[in-house]
Design an enzyme around this catalytic site. Structure first.
Site: not given
Ligand code: BGC
Length: 730
Positions: A276
């Protein structure tokens, strides 16, 4: 015949060896820097959900140090960047372009919790399909969805992004989403790669505070939180995103138990694992890595292929290799996983396959997409209360439309609105006025969504007094749920509740239309409302669908995928809890029982609950046998009749309880459901087959299987109102 099979097998193995060749040949040519580049994912500055690195991704794409981009949108930009990679980097390896296409790209569908409320897997698949079509037409080839985190704490804002509290339902929703995004063929230009997230147990953040610590038993993890990931992978999902949280003291992003033991070894997953956003760096804050290099080493060794926004692999993998803390084989394996995904997407054949401006124009907001947004919004709205059949309203009724969300347009889209344009959305006020006539819909805001200003109450009350029926559009803004949007209170924010109470003093019938992203505690409010329609954040066409439903052009058929508590104090509360030892005897007045002194144990609205404008009657359950031997199945059936005045859809739900086990079992567990359309006056027999799959659980020795004994079967319209029967497994 044998010869045909032989030729077929030869052709298949040829295809595989050609595929393997492309990737292997490339691997042989790559420098270490170029390999590391493939493991690196940068965000364009367009949209971000975390800290931005100071590095220039443009020059790094050119030099092969960045092989993947997220948040870059529009064919024009994507083509430009792909050109840098393909035509200006040494090996010309195409980029992956990732984006959070969660519940639509341009045309927005209900938030995932709303989609799950439809209990309609065809509808969910269709929404994901359309999202993929629009995103792919805009240059995107990889979505960070589905989010399959089981969530049982409404404080957690990200409850909006998943399928709710139940594992069985979440598995079905996960599969439908993967089918929708990826279709049958990833190399087809309107499909995109799915990425199931957040692995794992992110939804169990302590006290519902986002990113918070998670600690749970392995049994709970395996039985409740992991199956939706497995379901997504079984449906063909090609990538997995790690979670921000720690689990059992080890951050998920470098958790060998999750990433190696379960994901790679037990499930044989050979796709891409991506972190993530900056979660490798966050291991420093967690206190599980001494420095960024240490964090990078832990993540790679645990099996993380791609680093999203930490730059940790770019900065340290080379040095770590020299020091022997990671191996070349580990790096190669991760690079292979990434290149194989690019190959599956057909990017080596045509890196610009997603870059067609004309297609982009044609696909965005195509009429059939908007029609689907309307139809699916209607399927996701849950009728929670309807005293005296107040709904549907008669056209021509004079309406006082009150509340801060009646004019909302952007908020209709909800969290992760992707590239959805709020100007395409119709507010409830506009939709109701168009339908019922502008002169028969009077509007007063009454108050804001938040804040303490009650100066608009008097106008709202006066308006209510002079009309026939009051419709109040209350709830949360889009930004109040989703990532980093946990709330410590789960009532209506601001003074909305007080506004409702003030309006109720007029004695006029009140319909509350809720727009929100989480279960709300509405015990007091539901007493003031005659009817309550939970519309969630329903998407681009959701305002129209809500208005049409209020006037009976659409009939509600959705069911809650999550329990609505009476109060926050009951949380966590879910339908599949366990029995305690108290009361020993239900009729005993003995006071030492498992209960609250100030609130009943049962929720306000149970899981699976949702009314219709018609009424369904259930027969008793019929079992085709009372005993089952291992390996056999039995059939449980009920006849459901539509005894009301309109045609309607009903979700017939099957639950099972294992009465005695080597470990205690929940009071009931969803094991099947069927959504049926019944014409008024019609009936249908609905059958469920029950066998090994429905009765299996993680036994005391941590193996999956069944145990002989008695089982209770429940079939009904929600998890509370059910018919029951009992059978024995020999
Ligand atoms: C979120 C994810 C997301 C990623 C990319 C993160 O802050 O937890 O769910 O896919 O950002 O945008």
């Amino acid at each position: 015949m044998n010869q045909i099979i032989y030729l077929f097998l030869l052709a298949v193995s040829f295809c595989f060896s050609v595929q393997a060749d492309t990737v292997e040949r490339l691997l042989e040519k790559m420098t270490l820097d170029e390999k590391i580049g493939q493991l690196n994912l940068y965000s364009s500055p367009w949209e971000n959900t975390g800290p931005i690195e100071g590095r220039s991704y443009v020059s790094e794409v050119r030099s092969g140090l960045c092989g993947n981009i997220l948040n870059l949108i529009n064919v024009g930009h994507v083509r430009q960047m792909q050109r840098l990679a393909v035509e200006e980097s040494r090996l010309g390896i195409p980029l992956l372009f990732g984006y959070d296409v969660i519940h639509g790209y341009k045309t927005i569908f209900p938030i995932p919790l709303g989609l799950a409320s439809s209990w309609d897997m065809g509808a969910i698949e269709k929404a994901a399909r359309i999202a993929a079509v629009e995103a792919a037409a805009s240059g995107i080839n990889w979505t960070y969805a589905p989010m399959v985190d089981i969530a049982r704490d409404p404080r957690w804002g990200r409850i909006a992004e998943g399928a709710g509290e139940d594992t069985f339902l979440a598995c079905e929703v996960a599969k439908a989403n993967v089918r929708g995004f990826q279709g049958d063929d990833l190399a087809e230009i309107s499909t995109i790669a799915a990425c199931v997230k957040h692995f794992a147990a992110y939804g169990a953040a302590q006290a519902g505070r986002d990113y918070h610590t998670v600690d749970m038993s392995e049994r709970m993890l395996r039985e409740t939180y992991l199956p939706p990931f497995k379901a997504a992978l079984d449906a063909g999902c090609v990538s997995v995103m790690t979670a921000f949280n720690e689990l059992d003291g080890i951050p998920a992003t470098a958790n060998p138990f999750l990433l190696k033991t379960v994901l790679r070894d037990e499930w044989n997953f050979d796709g891409v694992v991506v972190t993530d956003y900056s979660s490798i760096n966050e291991m420093l804050n967690h206190g599980s890595a001494a420095d960024q290099a240490d964090a990078a080493a832990q993540a790679l060794v645990a099996g993380v292929d791609m680093d999203m926004m930490s730059s940790a692999y770019v900065y340290h993998l080379k040095q770590l290799l020299t020091e022997g803390r990671v191996t070349m084989d580990q790096i190669d394996e991760s690079v292979r996983n990434v290149l194989r995904l690019k190959e599956k997407l057909g990017l080596f054949d045509d890196p610009y396959r997603y870059c067609d401006e004309q297609r982009e124009q044609e696909k965005q907001y195509a009429k059939e997409h908007l029609d689907a947004s309307y139809e699916i919004a209607g399927k996701s709205m849950v009728l929670l209360k309807n005293s005296n059949q107040l709904l549907p309203l008669d056209e021509g009724t004079r309406i006082a439309l009150i509340g801060p969300l009646a004019t909302a347009r952007g908020d209709l889209l909800g969290t992760w609105g992707a590239r959805g344009n709020w100007e395409m959305a119709t507010s409830v006020l506009d939709a109701m006025s168009q339908l019922n006539g502008h002169d028969r819909v009077d509007y007063a805001q009454g108050c804001g969504v938040e804040g303490t200003d009650i100066s608009g109450f008097a106008e709202a009350v006066a308006l209510a007094a002079k009309n026939d029926v009051v419709v109040m559009v209350l709830g949360e803004t889009a930004g109040m749920s989703g990532e980093a949007s946990s709330r410590s209170r789960i009532g209506l924010p601001g003074v909305q509740s007080e506004l409702l109470e003030a309006v109720a003093q007029t004695g006029k019938p009140i319909v509350v239309l809720l727009l929100n992203g989480r279960p709300l505690a509405l015990e007091k409010e539901q007493a003031f409302a005659d009817a309550i329609l939970e519309a969630w954040h329903p998407g681009t066409e959701g305002g129209k669908a809500a208005a049409d439903m209020l006037f009976g052009k659409l009939v509600p058929s959705a069911k809650l995928p999550v329990t609505f508590p009476r109060s926050l104090g009951q949380v966590p509360i879910h339908y599949n809890m366990k029995n305690t030892g108290r009361p020993q005897n239900p009729v005993d007045p003995f006071p030492y029982v498992s209960r609250y002194m100030d609130c009943p144990n049962d929720p306000l609205y149970p899981f699976g609950f949702g009314l219709s404008y018609t009424e369904f009657r259930y027969s008793e359950i019929r079992l085709d046998k009372a005993e089952l031997k291992p390996g056999e199945t039995l059939t449980a059936s009920v006849t459901v009749s539509n005894v009301g005045d309109v045609d309607g859809e009903e979700v017939v739900q099957l639950y099972i309880q294992d009465l005695v086990g080597s470990v205690t079992r929940p009071v009931k567990e969803l094991k099947g459901f069927k959504k049926i359309l019944l014409k008024k006056g019609g009936s249908q027999t609905v059958e469920f087959r029950i066998g090994e799959k429905e009765l299996t659980f993680l036994r005391r020795d941590m193996t999956w299987g069944t145990e002989p004994g008695d089982f209770k079967v429940f079939i009904g319209t929600n998890s509370r109102d059910v018919k029951t029967a009992v059978f024995t497994l020999r």
